[in-house]
Design a protein around this motif. Structure first.
Motif, short mmCIF file in Angstrom:
data_model
loop_
_atom_site.label_atom_id
_atom_site.label_comp_id
_atom_site.label_asym_id
_atom_site.label_seq_id
_atom_site.Cartn_x
_atom_site.Cartn_y
_atom_site.Cartn_z
N GLU A 60 9.11 11.82 4.79
CA GLU A 60 8.60 13.17 5.21
C GLU A 60 9.31 14.27 4.30
OE1 GLU A 60 8.57 13.15 9.42
OE2 GLU A 60 6.94 11.84 9.71
N LEU A 61 8.57 15.24 3.53
CA LEU A 61 9.14 16.06 2.86
C LEU A 61 8.35 17.25 2.86
CD1 LEU A 61 9.58 13.75 -0.38
CD2 LEU A 61 11.59 14.92 0.85
N PRO A 62 9.32 18.45 3.07
CA PRO A 62 8.58 19.58 3.02
C PRO A 62 7.76 20.07 1.58
CG PRO A 62 10.95 20.03 2.62
CD PRO A 62 10.61 18.56 3.23
N CYS A 63 6.52 20.50 1.80
CA CYS A 63 5.87 20.71 0.44
C CYS A 63 5.60 21.98 0.29
CB CYS A 63 4.27 20.10 0.87
SG CYS A 63 3.56 20.75 2.38
N VAL A 66 4.84 16.85 3.61
CA VAL A 66 4.05 15.51 2.93
C VAL A 66 4.84 14.13 3.39
CG1 VAL A 66 3.86 14.26 0.77
CG2 VAL A 66 3.22 16.90 0.81
N ARG A 67 4.01 13.41 3.67
CA ARG A 67 4.10 11.99 4.37
C ARG A 67 3.99 10.91 3.16
NH1 ARG A 67 4.55 9.76 9.76
NH2 ARG A 67 4.05 7.59 9.59
N ILE A 68 4.96 10.15 2.70
CA ILE A 68 4.94 9.34 1.73
C ILE A 68 5.37 7.90 2.32
CG2 ILE A 68 5.69 8.32 -0.46
CD1 ILE A 68 6.39 11.86 0.29
N ALA A 117 0.69 -1.18 -0.09
CA ALA A 117 -0.06 0.05 -0.14
C ALA A 117 0.77 1.43 -0.14
CB ALA A 117 -0.74 0.03 1.38
N ILE A 118 0.72 2.18 -0.84
CA ILE A 118 1.14 3.30 -0.89
C ILE A 118 0.25 4.60 -0.42
CG2 ILE A 118 2.40 5.36 -2.49
CD1 ILE A 118 2.85 2.49 -4.39
N ARG A 119 0.53 5.16 0.52
CA ARG A 119 -0.29 6.25 1.28
C ARG A 119 0.33 7.40 1.35
NH1 ARG A 119 -1.48 1.64 4.15
NH2 ARG A 119 0.40 2.00 5.77
N VAL A 120 -0.11 8.56 0.78
CA VAL A 120 0.38 10.04 0.71
C VAL A 120 -0.54 10.68 1.56
CG1 VAL A 120 1.14 11.95 -0.78
CG2 VAL A 120 1.52 9.67 -1.74
N SER A 121 0.05 11.62 2.67
CA SER A 121 -0.75 12.29 3.44
C SER A 121 -0.07 13.53 3.61
CB SER A 121 -1.18 11.82 4.71
OG SER A 121 0.01 11.47 5.47
N GLN A 122 -0.82 14.65 4.13
CA GLN A 122 -0.23 16.04 4.13
C GLN A 122 -0.54 16.33 5.36
OE1 GLN A 122 -0.86 18.74 0.87
NE2 GLN A 122 -0.26 20.68 2.15
N ALA A 123 0.26 17.23 6.16
CA ALA A 123 -0.02 18.00 7.40
C ALA A 123 1.30 18.78 7.90
CB ALA A 123 -0.28 16.86 8.74
N ASP A 124 0.82 19.90 8.46
CA ASP A 124 1.92 20.90 8.86
C ASP A 124 2.99 21.22 8.19
OD1 ASP A 124 0.46 20.91 11.45
OD2 ASP A 124 1.72 18.95 12.13
N ASP A 162 15.80 18.43 3.71
CA ASP A 162 15.33 18.91 5.07
C ASP A 162 14.15 17.86 5.45
OD1 ASP A 162 17.04 20.76 5.60
OD2 ASP A 162 15.87 22.29 4.70
N GLY A 163 14.17 16.78 4.95
CA GLY A 163 13.06 15.57 5.09
C GLY A 163 13.65 14.76 5.78
N ARG A 164 12.98 13.62 5.89
CA ARG A 164 13.68 12.56 6.78
C ARG A 164 12.97 11.32 6.35
NH1 ARG A 164 11.88 11.94 13.47
NH2 ARG A 164 13.17 9.86 13.71
N LEU A 165 13.94 10.11 6.12
CA LEU A 165 13.73 8.89 5.80
C LEU A 165 13.53 7.65 6.98
CD1 LEU A 165 12.54 7.11 3.25
CD2 LEU A 165 14.87 6.40 3.08
#
Length: 589
Positions: free
Chosen positions: A584-587, A535-537, A525-532, A566-569
């Motif tokens: 998690e990546l800045p959008c 963007v979280r993949i 499952a590939i899920r993409v969401s956004q908050a603060d 400036d993201g995180r894996l």
């Protein structure tokens, strides 16, 4: 527990602390009990040397009750203080055996051996007031049964003279034999308590706390020797036995004095907090902090570890990883928080757990310095990570160029050379052998088609054209090509900047490739969401798990790409629980 949490608990404890009038009432009751005991000694017709007896009794009653009141006031959440108070007043009840009144005399005889059980209880329950070990609970329960229950049987057998108000049958010989058994059993329980505490205590105590335990242990040894002497005649002569008894009472009364000395020592030790603040103000450098804390805590072995939230790990001042002790280790850990955020951890002598006020004061005084040192450690870790990431990026770039050169040389270039040769043959045979020329043209067409396909694959690896239609379309294209059934849930409302979208695409592509190779999964499952602003993949499979991003360069290279933005894996892959890769990546650009 973090020192801020302990300070909150201090507030709760303060609310539970006994009122001053209660403590004064307990102290006055102890004085009254001492006065009554003195009066009983002076007026008794069966007490020799009443002055010395009264002095020893007052020494024990006042010592235990006053020390217990102080302990209760200082640590209202601990049962140790009330237990010491109970010990003092129970000793007073045993002194009622001095009375000439039959009822009071009987009560005193019934409680005559209970102080031994209470003393053992206090020793094994220090410092929390709770019996932490199952064997300790068994020993203490047995001591109370022997001291109270069996003593009641002895009273019913009429073994304590004509003033015994509970006599049912007159069997003094049986009562005497029973008393000797009681004394031997209580002596054995006292000695067993010392052994149990020595081997069951998980952590050693620091001086002077350990001194208090040693004084208690000495009292138990002397009490055991006194009981064995009374039961087995180890000490001959009335004068020698009386000297042993008085010495034993004196040592038993030393324990609360040692306790008060320990409290005084702890308060004096906390003066080191003021010296620490002065020292840190004079030299706030992070590399000086550990030595200053070690001095204030009187623990040369102190180690500081700083929490690095960006890396999700602990590190020393130079940014090197640090592993904290786990349960059962010979070291203890105190967490330090600031403004609700984890800052650092003190790895120290476990004996310091018995001095929580000192730990609290030192941690509070060094709070700002610890936060500065944590930032310093985080900066060093980021620099080290940046150096490693930069080296890996250069290496990855060189490796990618070599791969492209190899693929072009072994793939499309070879095919194009073959097509050129076929075209030359086609030119020479197009008039004299049309059928062969037609076959050569077909082969050349096939070779060109395969070359174009390979070039498209290479181009897709460099920059996927499908991203021009948005990340959602690109991820769905990856899911369609995945050999493992894949679904895409896209809930982001903001389109990512091109570098971030490219990183998200390659993270998903690499994760899907790993699922197909290693996961033994049936679905992903590939899920993409956004908050603060992020963007979280998330790519999650239901495979065997056990993936480790340190075993290969694929995910490590993707982590470098993500962190450069400036993201995180993160990779979570418990054995048997599937694998989840989260980026998690800045959008925002």
């Amino acid at each position: 527990m973090a020192w801020q949490h302990r300070r909150e608990e201090r507030g709760i404890e303060a609310a539970r602390a006994p009122k001053p009038d209660v403590l004064w009432g307990i102290a006055l009751a102890a004085c009254a009990a001492t006065a009554v005991a003195t009066a009983l000694a002076v007026t008794s017709d069966h007490v020799e040397t009443p002055g010395i007896q009264a002095l020893l009794v007052g020494w024990i009653i006042l010592g235990y009750v006053v020390s217990g009141a102080v302990a209760w006031w200082r640590r209202p959440d601990s049962r140790f203080g009330p237990l010491m108070i109970a010990g003092g007043f129970t000793f007073f009840l045993s002194v009622l055996s001095w009375s000439n009144d039959s009822a009071l005399y009987t009560i005193g005889i019934w409680f005559d051996l209970v102080p031994a059980a209470i003393y053992l209880h206090v020793y094994l329950a220090f410092p929390s007031g709770r019996l932490e070990w199952p064997l300790a609970r068994v020993l203490v329960a047995t001591a109370y049964v022997v001291a109270l229950g069996v003593q009641l049987v002895g009273l019913m057998l009429g073994g304590f003279g004509p003033d015994d108000a509970l006599t049912v049958v007159d069997e003094p010989d049986a009562a005497y034999t029973l008393l000797r058994v009681q004394l031997v059993v209580l002596a054995a329980l006292c000695l067993a308590g010392i052994v149990v505490r020595h081997f069951a205590a998980a952590r050693p105590l620091r001086r002077p706390v350990a001194l208090l335990v040693d004084v208690f242990a000495l009292g138990l040894v002397m009490l055991a020797f006194l009981y064995l002497s009374a039961a087995l005649g180890l000490v001959t002569g009335d004068d020698a036995f009386e000297l042993l008894r008085r010495t034993t009472f004196f040592v038993i009364g030393l324990a609360p004095i040692a306790f008060l000395a320990g409290l005084l020592y702890s308060r004096l030790a906390r003066s080191a907090v003021g010296e620490l603040m002065v020292e840190l103000r004079a030299d706030p450098a992070p590399n000086h902090l550990r030595d200053a804390l070690a001095k204030a805590l009187r623990d040369p072995s102190l180690t500081l570890a700083y929490w690095l939230p960006e890396f999700g790990s602990w590190a020393d001042l130079d940014g090197r990883p640090v592993m904290l002790p786990v349960a059962g280790d010979a070291r203890a850990t105190t967490m330090i928080d600031s403004a609700g955020q984890r800052v650092a951890a003190l790895v120290h002598d476990p004996g310091l757990d018995g001095e929580p006020e000192l730990l609290d004061g030192v941690a509070a005084a060094a709070g700002i310095a610890l936060e500065n040192a944590r930032l310093h450690a985080e900066l060093r870790a980021r620099l080290d990570e940046l150096r490693g990431s930069r080296a890996r990026i250069v290496e990855a770039g060189d490796s990618e160029r070599r791969r492209l050169e190899r693929n072009l040389h072994d793939g499309a270039q070879q095919r194009l050379v073959g097509v050129a040769l076929q075209l030359q043959l086609l030119r020479s045979r197009i008039r004299r052998d049309p059928e062969t020329a037609e076959e050569l043209a077909a082969q050349a067409t096939d070779e060109l088609t395969e070359s174009l396909q390979e070039l498209r694959e290479l181009a897709r690896g460099l920059h996927p054209a499908v991203l021009e239609h948005g990340l959602n379309a690109a991820l769905n294209a990856l899911a369609t090509r995945s050999p493992i059934p894949a679904t895409v849930s896209y809930e982001a409302t903001t389109e990512l900047p091109e570098p971030a979208a490219l990183a998200a695409y390659f993270v998903t592509s690499e994760a899907l490739a790993n699922v197909a190779k290693y996961a033994q999964a049936s679905a992903v499952a590939i899920r993409v969401s956004q908050a603060d602003g992020m963007v979280r993949i998330e790519i999650a499979d239901d495979g065997v798990g056990g993936a480790d991003d340190s075993l290969g360069s694929g995910l490590r290279g993707l982590a470098d790409r993500v962190e450069a933005l400036d993201g995180r894996l993160r990779v979570a892959s418990p054995h048997g629980g599937g694998t989840t890769v989260t980026a998690e990546l800045p959008c925002v650009s």
